[in-house]
Design a protein around this motif. Sequence first.
Motif, PDB file in Angstrom:
ATOM      1  N   MET A 126       0.799  -0.931  -0.234  1.00  0.00           N
ATOM      2  CA  MET A 126      -0.071   0.223  -0.014  1.00  0.00           C
ATOM      3  C   MET A 126       0.687   1.001  -0.098  1.00  0.00           C
ATOM      4  O   MET A 126       0.311   2.523  -0.918  1.00  0.00           O
ATOM      5  N   GLY A 127       1.854   1.273   0.842  1.00  0.00           N
ATOM      6  CA  GLY A 127       3.105   2.425   0.551  1.00  0.00           C
ATOM      7  C   GLY A 127       3.103   3.199  -0.410  1.00  0.00           C
ATOM      8  O   GLY A 127       3.282   3.695  -1.015  1.00  0.00           O
ATOM      9  N   ALA A 128       3.510   1.816  -1.821  1.00  0.00           N
ATOM     10  CA  ALA A 128       4.355   1.721  -2.910  1.00  0.00           C
ATOM     11  C   ALA A 128       3.367   2.432  -3.787  1.00  0.00           C
ATOM     12  O   ALA A 128       3.364   3.095  -4.420  1.00  0.00           O
ATOM     13  N   LEU A 129       2.186   1.887  -3.607  1.00  0.00           N
ATOM     14  CA  LEU A 129       1.055   2.348  -4.321  1.00  0.00           C
ATOM     15  C   LEU A 129       0.584   3.616  -3.808  1.00  0.00           C
ATOM     16  O   LEU A 129       0.346   4.499  -4.689  1.00  0.00           O
ATOM     17  N   ASP A 130       0.798   4.216  -2.617  1.00  0.00           N
ATOM     18  CA  ASP A 130       0.334   5.240  -2.538  1.00  0.00           C
ATOM     19  C   ASP A 130       1.105   6.322  -2.960  1.00  0.00           C
ATOM     20  O   ASP A 130       0.476   7.351  -3.628  1.00  0.00           O
TER      21      ASP A 130
END
Length: 254
Positions: A126-130
Amino acid sequence: MSTPVLDVQGLAYAYPDGHQALFGVDLHVHRGERVALLGPNGAGKTTLVLHLNGILSAGSGGHGAGTVAVSGLPVEKANLSEIRRRVGVVFQDPDDQLFMGTVRADVAFGPANLGLRGEELDRRVMGALDQVGMAEYVDRPPHHLSFGQRRRVAVATVLAMEPEILVLDEPSSNLDPASRRELADILRSLDVTVLMVTHDLPYALELCPRAVVLSGGSVVADGSTYDVLTDDVLMKEHRLELPFGFDPTALPRR
Ligand SMILES: Nc1ncnc2c1ncn2[C@@H]1O[C@H](COP(=O)(O)OP(=O)(O)OP(=O)(O)O)[C@@H](O)[C@H]1O
Ligand SMILES: [Mg+2]
């Protein structure tokens, strides 16, 4: 001087059909540098990129010479899993990068291979997609996304690995201006070494203090991006053209 993050020495490569794409390339990139790799179509940029994490090598069917090392570790078969942890390559075509049924599975693939599980894995994904503004697409199949959205997810798959060096092959192509700007902000905010192949010369100038020009499989220039882009003879000789109306000398010097 410290060990370069990327150390390419005398790299030559001919494809299995005999076409020689690289003729003795030397390239050293140090920690924290952001370097643009410029050059006309067919110069050998992608061929070079594919050597940096061992996708192509003298052993992969073609003929080659020279060495590539990442933070001192030679790129060779025995080291490939460690090399691929250190070197994150965003391919020219996102469809070469995305092959799972959902965005989540694609972004989780690499970190899961490193042994991450559960909440930790989820946080990475989720961090990378954010970071690339694609969090709301996490449960969509990548093949239902637009090209620019797939490119952003491809960047996320690599960010999720937290690599030492990020290698991007044409990252701004097919991105709308806002996404192009957001990707620039991401690249600037990351504390990571970057090698970026691009035909987008204003983007190179904005993001990369240093530029290397590859032409006909050889490095023909390596210096400050400003100096390269304002060298009219060099630019013409290697089919590099600034976009209409773009004048680096009219920009505020940084
Ligand atoms: N699989 C292959 N087999 C044989 N020759 C190839 C292969 N892939 C690329 N080449 C040739 O190698 C040379 C370098 O190609 P490469 O894709 O590295 O160029 P590039 O600088 O990335 O160009 P572009 O800006 O168009 O992406 C070209 O002459 C190309 O035709
Ligand atoms: Mg290419």
